[in-house]
Structures are given as structure tokens and as C-alpha cells.
Design an enzyme around this catalytic site. Sequence first.
Site, mmCIF file in Angstrom:
data_model
loop_
_atom_site.group_PDB
_atom_site.id
_atom_site.type_symbol
_atom_site.label_atom_id
_atom_site.label_comp_id
_atom_site.label_asym_id
_atom_site.label_seq_id
_atom_site.Cartn_x
_atom_site.Cartn_y
_atom_site.Cartn_z
ATOM 1 N N HIS A 72 0.862 -1.194 0.000
ATOM 2 C CA HIS A 72 0.000 0.000 0.000
ATOM 3 C C HIS A 72 0.890 1.233 0.000
ATOM 4 O O HIS A 72 1.704 1.405 0.893
ATOM 5 C CB HIS A 72 -0.903 0.016 1.234
ATOM 6 C CG HIS A 72 -2.117 -0.836 1.076
ATOM 7 N ND1 HIS A 72 -3.325 -0.541 1.654
ATOM 8 C CD2 HIS A 72 -2.314 -1.978 0.373
ATOM 9 C CE1 HIS A 72 -4.215 -1.467 1.313
ATOM 10 N NE2 HIS A 72 -3.626 -2.354 0.548
ATOM 11 N N TYR A 200 -9.352 5.565 7.111
ATOM 12 C CA TYR A 200 -9.473 5.945 8.526
ATOM 13 C C TYR A 200 -10.525 7.038 8.588
ATOM 14 O O TYR A 200 -10.335 8.104 7.976
ATOM 15 C CB TYR A 200 -8.147 6.482 9.060
ATOM 16 C CG TYR A 200 -7.085 5.415 9.268
ATOM 17 C CD1 TYR A 200 -6.978 4.756 10.485
ATOM 18 C CD2 TYR A 200 -6.184 5.083 8.260
ATOM 19 C CE1 TYR A 200 -5.999 3.787 10.696
ATOM 20 C CE2 TYR A 200 -5.206 4.116 8.466
ATOM 21 C CZ TYR A 200 -5.123 3.472 9.687
ATOM 22 O OH TYR A 200 -4.160 2.516 9.901
ATOM 23 N N PRO A 292 -4.609 0.797 18.829
ATOM 24 C CA PRO A 292 -4.332 0.236 17.507
ATOM 25 C C PRO A 292 -4.296 1.242 16.355
ATOM 26 O O PRO A 292 -3.770 0.929 15.287
ATOM 27 C CB PRO A 292 -5.467 -0.771 17.300
ATOM 28 C CG PRO A 292 -6.538 -0.377 18.249
ATOM 29 C CD PRO A 292 -5.865 0.289 19.404
ATOM 30 N N LYS A 296 0.610 0.286 15.084
ATOM 31 C CA LYS A 296 1.992 0.300 15.555
ATOM 32 C C LYS A 296 2.342 -0.841 16.516
ATOM 33 O O LYS A 296 3.517 -1.032 16.851
ATOM 34 C CB LYS A 296 2.309 1.643 16.250
ATOM 35 C CG LYS A 296 2.403 2.786 15.285
ATOM 36 C CD LYS A 296 3.657 2.699 14.424
ATOM 37 C CE LYS A 296 3.559 3.479 13.147
ATOM 38 N NZ LYS A 296 3.709 2.723 11.933
ATOM 39 N N TYR A 384 3.883 6.614 9.839
ATOM 40 C CA TYR A 384 3.040 5.478 9.442
ATOM 41 C C TYR A 384 3.871 4.370 8.790
ATOM 42 O O TYR A 384 3.697 3.191 9.096
ATOM 43 C CB TYR A 384 1.920 5.937 8.490
ATOM 44 C CG TYR A 384 0.815 4.918 8.369
ATOM 45 C CD1 TYR A 384 -0.333 5.002 9.163
ATOM 46 C CD2 TYR A 384 0.915 3.848 7.491
ATOM 47 C CE1 TYR A 384 -1.339 4.057 9.078
ATOM 48 C CE2 TYR A 384 -0.082 2.887 7.402
ATOM 49 C CZ TYR A 384 -1.201 3.004 8.197
ATOM 50 O OH TYR A 384 -2.191 2.058 8.116
#
Length: 389
Positions: A72, A200, A292, A296, A384
Site C-alpha cells: 500500500h 481511517y 491500535p 503500531k 506510518y
Amino acid sequence: MKTQIVIIGGGPSGLLLSQLLHTRGIESIVLERKTKDYVLGRIRAGVLEHGLHEMMREAGVSDRIDAEGLPHDGTMISYGDERFRIDFEALTGHKVMVYGQTEVTRDLYAAREKAGGAIEFNVEDVQIHDADSDAPYVTYRVGDERRRIDCDYIAGCDGFHGVSRQAIPLSKRREFEKVYPFGWLGILSETPPVHHELIYANSPRGFALCSMRNANLSRYYIQCSLSDKPEDWTDDAFWMELKRRIPSDFVKELVTGPSIEKSIAPLRSFVTEPMQYGRLFLCGDAAHIVPPTGAKGLNTAASDVYYLYHALREFYGTGSKAGIESYSTKALARVWKAERFSWWFSSLLHRYPDQSEFDIKMQVAELAFLRSNEAAQKAMAENYVGLPY
Ligand code: FAD
Ligand code: DHB
């Protein structure tokens, strides 16, 4: 029995450490409280940083992730009907890999078994002895038989509820904790993902996340109350709530179906310091927990394994204890950055019970800033995809 490293816990941290050590001829024995099927039945993380992917390559367990993992190079963030994309690849030069923790663990078990690695399942009453001496040992029970392993070092990879952290005297450790006033209800369904990237979502009804495991396996989460039980939520109720939290054009694409797993996870930030006591090292959830949001947990466990593996490799290769002595300091420096990111990303996307109208305006302003500011996007993307080890 005698070995070089006793590893307590056969989850991803313990298995990865054991497999990496094996590639350097360093012997270990893994002690796992449950059965292999039980460990493989736990549905958890799904996004791997490029550093963890690299470590899987080094451990010789990357054939399947290389073939089946989904790279991704960006993610979607939405608020109400607004949405924007963070382009990881353009901002950092790195991607993440969507590949389930279950599959990572499966690959590691297969590799340990192929190499004849020692893993004891169903162990009970594991106790760590003389960790602060030059002759530590571990005792445990299998059925009625009590066993003892003498070793050079002990790796505590036994998760948040394990015994390793407790083996560090209270006078020698400090704990830092934040408990969040909500949980995540997650489902797995054999349906195509709603979008080719993760979404998200911040919405007035609370957070939602659209994730996936493969082209026909989706993972969705919604923020829920801590008092909710998975059985309170029918599949229909779950899908209806998810649809109210994601932008309407995604709702049109959403394919629903029966859930094949449904569970609730509480959200917590937790760190114990130091991560080392004499010849005992803590790795992964045994030492720290993140909420969550941002995926991570597993990745931070992997960075601990990286530092410990390199420290032990250096010791057995050259006799130098430099890496061993600095393990806790190095690991914690990165852990705290992951804690900060997970806390920030959680704060940005969830509804909090005590949130004022002002607080909500601040969230929206921060989302609008992130949407329009490349420096802010770069900071998000660097965290990220994973900060350097
Ligand atoms: P664990 O996976 O907890 O493994 C520890 C192992 O030690 C277990 O197999 C346990 O059975 C064993 N053990 C425990 N006590 C003993 C003992 N006394 N003796 C011997 N063995 C013992 N992270 C994300 O990034 N994304 C997510 O979506 C996500 N979802 C999660 C959902 C839940 C319900 C939980 C609990 C965690 C989630 N995480 C998620 C976090 C992520 O799964 C963990 O960070 C990761 O599993 C840490 O790996 P670990 O090997 O350190 O610990
Ligand atoms: C998943 C979980 C996360 O916490 C996250 O931030 C991204 C993906 C998942 O389970 O797929």
C-alpha cells in the site's frame, strides 16, 4: 536443559527473534503457554512497516508475504463526507505491506519447525530466576513435570499479561499508562474490501476503519462503548453503523456479508521502563501497548526484536556487550515515538465522551491542516511507514 537464549512467549516477537537468532547459529528455546492453533486463531494486526518486512526477509520467511502481501503506497482519511489521501510513497519513498499478523506467525512457525527449532507449547507456571546474576535460569511445568533451562539470556516476549515484566522488581521499574474511554469492535468478513486502500474515518458517531487482508477478506472496525459485548452487535447492526461513519460514495461500494470473526479490543497506551533487568530483556507487548490506530503494536514489537537480535549477534560474534547494555535505551527511544504517533492519531479520529464543541473544532482544524499541508502529511507518512531503527 541448557540453551543460549530462553524466549518466553511464542507470539510474533518471540518467534521472529528465535528465527533471526537461528540464522546466526544462536540457539534458543521458545516457551508458549497456549497451543499453536490458539496463537494462530488470534486476529490482530494487519499493516506491516517496511522494516518488519525487511526483517522477515533476513529471517528467510518472506516468500509468502512477497507473493501474497498487498503493498500500500497511501491511505485515505475521511471526516464526514470530506476525504483526502496521504501518499506514503511520494512523501517518504516507502510503502507498507498489508499482511495479517496471523500469516506472519504462521510463516514463522513453519520456518521454526522446518529448522527443528525447539518450541514447548502448553507450558505453565513459567518462572524467571536470578535474572540479575551471571547464571539465570527459567523453570516451568508441562503436565505434572517441572523442568529447568539454564541459559545466557532471557527474552520476555510474553505479551501484556505475561510473567516477564513482573520479574523486574517494582523498585526497579516505572510504568506509564493511559486508558481510553472506548474500544474497537472489529469484524472479519469474506467480502471484497470497500476500497483498494485503508480508510481511517472520523465521524460525529465515532471512528471507523476499513481495512483488509486480501482481495476477498475485509477487516472493519468501529469505535464502540467499553461496556459493549461482541454478541450485542448483530452483523446488520455493525454494517449499518459502519455505513453511517464513512463517506457516502464509499457506502455505495461497500459489500456486506456475514462476519467470520467479531471481537472487541480496549484501547490503551502503556510503557514500562527500563525494558531490561540484568540478563532479562522485554520485547513487544510485554513492555508496551499502543492503541491500535495507526497499526503500531506489532511493528513496535518488531523494532524491539531488531535491537535485541543485533545486540545478541554482536555479543556472540565479537564478545562486545555494547548493544546488550544499550538495548533498553535504544528500544525505548523508538517506542516512545510510536506511542506519541498512536496517541496523536487516536486523538485525531475518535469521539471522546468528555469532548467539548471546541475540542471537535480543533479535530476538524487539524484534519483540514493535514489535508492541505505537505509538511504535516510528511510527518504523518514517516511515522506510518515506520521511523528508522
Ligand atoms: P503477543 O502477540 O501477545 O504474544 C505473546 C505470547 O506469549 C502469546 O502467544 C501468549 O500466549 C504467550 N504468553 C503469555 N504469557 C505467557 C507465559 N506466562 N508463559 C509463556 N507464554 C506466555 N496491533 C496492530 O498493529 N493492529 C491491530 O489491529 C491490533 N489489534 C489487536 C487486537 C488485540 C485484541 C490485541 C490484544 C492486540 C492487538 N494489536 C494490534 C497489537 C498486536 O497484536 C501486538 O502488538 C502483537 O501481538 C505483539 O506481539 P508480541 O509477540 O509482543 O505479543
Ligand atoms: C488494521 C488495524 C489497525 O489498527 C490499523 O491502524 C490498520 C489496519 C487491520 O487490522 O487491518
